[in-house]
Scaffold this motif. Structure first.
Motif, PDB file in Angstrom:
ATOM      1  N   LYS A   1       5.326   9.566  -4.566  1.00 58.00           N
ATOM      2  CA  LYS A   1       5.270   8.148  -3.470  1.00 58.00           C
ATOM      3  C   LYS A   1       5.622   9.347  -2.284  1.00 58.00           C
ATOM      4  O   LYS A   1       7.094   9.566  -2.184  1.00 58.00           O
ATOM      5  CB  LYS A   1       5.674   7.314  -4.187  1.00 58.00           C
ATOM      6  CG  LYS A   1       5.783   6.197  -3.214  1.00 58.00           C
ATOM      7  CD  LYS A   1       7.166   5.113  -3.769  1.00 58.00           C
ATOM      8  CE  LYS A   1       6.367   5.024  -4.840  1.00 58.00           C
ATOM      9  NZ  LYS A   1       7.537   3.165  -5.356  1.00 58.00           N
ATOM     10  N   GLN A   2       5.070   8.824  -0.941  1.00 58.23           N
ATOM     11  CA  GLN A   2       5.808   9.389   0.343  1.00 58.23           C
ATOM     12  C   GLN A   2       5.619   8.109   1.308  1.00 58.23           C
ATOM     13  O   GLN A   2       7.072   8.093   1.493  1.00 58.23           O
ATOM     14  CB  GLN A   2       4.466  10.745   0.752  1.00 58.23           C
ATOM     15  CG  GLN A   2       4.664  11.773  -0.447  1.00 58.23           C
ATOM     16  CD  GLN A   2       3.693  12.907   0.308  1.00 58.23           C
ATOM     17  OE1 GLN A   2       2.803  12.791   1.044  1.00 58.23           O
ATOM     18  NE2 GLN A   2       4.171  13.780   0.410  1.00 58.23           N
TER      19      GLN A   2
ATOM     20  N   ALA B   1      -3.800   6.976  -2.097  1.00 58.91           N
ATOM     21  CA  ALA B   1      -3.511   6.003  -1.839  1.00 58.91           C
ATOM     22  C   ALA B   1      -3.429   5.440  -3.282  1.00 58.91           C
ATOM     23  O   ALA B   1      -4.688   4.941  -3.617  1.00 58.91           O
ATOM     24  CB  ALA B   1      -3.829   5.196  -0.768  1.00 58.91           C
ATOM     25  N   TRP B   2      -2.585   4.115  -3.538  1.00 61.27           N
ATOM     26  CA  TRP B   2      -2.910   3.429  -4.206  1.00 61.27           C
ATOM     27  C   TRP B   2      -1.768   1.741  -4.063  1.00 61.27           C
ATOM     28  O   TRP B   2      -1.965   1.366  -2.822  1.00 61.27           O
ATOM     29  CB  TRP B   2      -2.547   3.555  -5.495  1.00 61.27           C
ATOM     30  CG  TRP B   2      -0.914   4.665  -5.360  1.00 61.27           C
ATOM     31  CD1 TRP B   2       0.155   3.430  -6.268  1.00 61.27           C
ATOM     32  CD2 TRP B   2      -0.555   5.604  -5.083  1.00 61.27           C
ATOM     33  NE1 TRP B   2       1.317   4.220  -5.723  1.00 61.27           N
ATOM     34  CE2 TRP B   2       0.913   6.492  -5.649  1.00 61.27           C
ATOM     35  CE3 TRP B   2      -1.010   6.784  -4.485  1.00 61.27           C
ATOM     36  CZ2 TRP B   2       1.762   6.636  -5.258  1.00 61.27           C
ATOM     37  CZ3 TRP B   2      -0.033   8.025  -4.406  1.00 61.27           C
ATOM     38  CH2 TRP B   2       0.784   7.787  -4.638  1.00 61.27           C
TER      39      TRP B   2
ATOM     40  N   VAL C   1       0.833  -1.331  -0.006  1.00 66.20           N
ATOM     41  CA  VAL C   1       0.110   0.283  -0.033  1.00 66.20           C
ATOM     42  C   VAL C   1       1.140   0.703   0.180  1.00 66.20           C
ATOM     43  O   VAL C   1       1.891   1.849   1.237  1.00 66.20           O
ATOM     44  CB  VAL C   1      -0.855   0.352   1.621  1.00 66.20           C
ATOM     45  CG1 VAL C   1      -1.306   1.426   1.430  1.00 66.20           C
ATOM     46  CG2 VAL C   1      -2.216  -1.226   1.285  1.00 66.20           C
ATOM     47  N   VAL C   2       0.660   2.474  -0.672  1.00 68.78           N
ATOM     48  CA  VAL C   2       1.173   3.087  -1.580  1.00 68.78           C
ATOM     49  C   VAL C   2       0.423   4.548  -0.508  1.00 68.78           C
ATOM     50  O   VAL C   2      -0.788   4.525  -1.204  1.00 68.78           O
ATOM     51  CB  VAL C   2       2.159   3.697  -2.285  1.00 68.78           C
ATOM     52  CG1 VAL C   2       3.465   5.005  -2.405  1.00 68.78           C
ATOM     53  CG2 VAL C   2       2.799   2.530  -3.105  1.00 68.78           C
ATOM     54  N   THR C   3       1.322   5.760  -0.074  1.00 67.15           N
ATOM     55  CA  THR C   3       0.350   6.748   0.475  1.00 67.15           C
ATOM     56  C   THR C   3       1.116   7.864  -0.553  1.00 67.15           C
ATOM     57  O   THR C   3       2.519   7.775   0.189  1.00 67.15           O
ATOM     58  CB  THR C   3      -0.223   7.099   2.250  1.00 67.15           C
ATOM     59  OG1 THR C   3       1.254   6.729   2.415  1.00 67.15           O
ATOM     60  CG2 THR C   3      -0.844   5.722   2.445  1.00 67.15           C
TER      61      THR C   3
END
Length: 374
Positions: A370-371, A333-334, A317-319
């Motif tokens: 992306k963070q 988010a993705w 999961v990417v936030t």
């Protein structure tokens, strides 16, 4: 095999068009098809002319509305006059409303003018009409030809219906027809490969992202509860994920799950509004998202991660930040999925799937920053 309502409707349109063409025969169906294309061309030209004229007249209409409002008499006005001045205020301040009203006024005039222009021609002597009994159906080949032309007309009508639904879903994502439309694989395929590329930035201008104030809430979800909640995969969700992913390599499974989550889950604008307007965040688990078929970006991403893990995929999961299509960015988010055959992570955004193909997209980084990754 279960079929969605929209696919059934499109199938009915095709079948009725084929039957109608078979009854009319080749010659009469060809004439009807030509007339239909002619009417459509007339309306398209009228729409283009009305839009151009509305855009040209808009500044003058705004100036007129401003002058009229400045000359508004003092004191209490009759009710109908008050409503009129209120409408002028909207016309003055909101350019989109002004153009829509002008278009509604100009379009019928353009349509009538072009229709009269099309009928203006040098009169010619009409050929004498044949006497005798008129054939209604003709030979077998005549019926087959008519059915073929009917199929062409049915495809055209289906595309017009899909185009109308595309506009409704894009402009009114909370409309009652949107979830049924987005659940149709036919609609998703035509939308991704025809309408979305043709619409270009018009669709990317409506990308759903959360406001910057939601960033802390997203981070808090991942830091506090992600491991405890999302690693415990319910049995029915795991079984559904395995069935949806089916057989194939990792990329094929990831694509099928992306299509399913992106089409079955509906973006929850009410949840966004509750947080932005009232400061109330309705946190939900993947179980909640799966049952209610509603959620925001983080809910899409968490459900996708749960289902992907159930299918044996390595997923994250990417936030970070996502483009809002209007020059700004919001919290988003993705997901990322690892492909061992290609030895790389691919990025996918199930939240945006209903508006385009965001699976391993080449320009994905142009709209996503992306963070953090978990």
């Amino acid at each position: 095999m279960n079929m969605d309502l929209l696919s059934l409707l499109l199938l009915a349109v095709l079948l009725l068009s084929v039957v109608h063409g078979s009854v009319l025969g080749t010659k009469r169906m060809a004439a009807g098809l030509g007339s239909m294309v002619g009417r459509l061309l007339l309306r398209v030209l009228s729409i283009l002319a009305a839009l151009l004229l509305a855009g040209w007249v808009s500044p003058y209409a705004r100036d007129w509305a401003d002058r009229t409002l400045l000359d508004m008499p003092a004191g209490e006005l009759p009710k109908w006059k008050g409503i009129g001045y209120s409408l002028l205020g909207f016309v003055s301040e909101f350019s989109l409303l002004r153009v829509v009203l002008l278009f509604a006024l100009i379009y019928p005039v353009c349509l009538a003018a072009l229709a009269l222009l099309g009928r203006w021609r040098t009169p010619t002597e009409e050929p004498p009409k044949r006497k005798g009994k008129r054939r209604s159906g003709g030979t077998f080949m005549d019926r087959v030809g008519g059915a073929g032309l009917g199929l062409v007309a049915g495809v055209w009508r289906s595309l017009l219906l899909l185009a109308l639904l595309f506009v409704i879903v894009s402009l009114l994502p909370k409309s009652p027809v949107s979830p049924y439309t987005e659940a149709s694989p036919v609609y998703r395929a035509v939308s991704q490969h025809v309408f979305e590329p043709a619409a270009g930035d018009w669709i990317s201008g409506k990308l759903p992202v959360l406001t910057a104030s939601a960033a802390e809430e997203l981070d808090g979800i991942l830091q506090r509860k992600y491991e405890a909640i999302d690693r415990n995969i319910p049995a029915d969700i795991a079984q559904a994920a395995v069935r949806i992913a089916g057989t194939g390599n990792e990329k094929e499974k990831a694509q099928k799950l992306y299509d399913w989550v992106g089409s079955r889950i509906r973006y929850d604008y009410d949840k966004v509004g509750a947080y932005e307007n009232e400061g109330v965040w309705h946190e939900q688990t993947p179980r909640d998202t799966y049952d209610t078929r509603r959620g925001v970006c983080i809910d899409y991403a968490r459900l996708y991660a749960v289902m992907a893990r159930s299918s044996g995929l390595q997923v994250r999961v990417v936030t970070g930040l996502g483009s809002d299509g209007r020059g700004g960015y919001g919290s988003h988010a993705w997901n990322e999925v690892y492909l061992p055959d290609e030895q790389r992570w691919i990025e996918l955004d199930p939240t945006w799937a209903s508006g385009g193909d965001w699976f391993d997209r080449e320009n994905f980084a142009d709209t996503h920053i992306k963070q953090s990754v978990l």
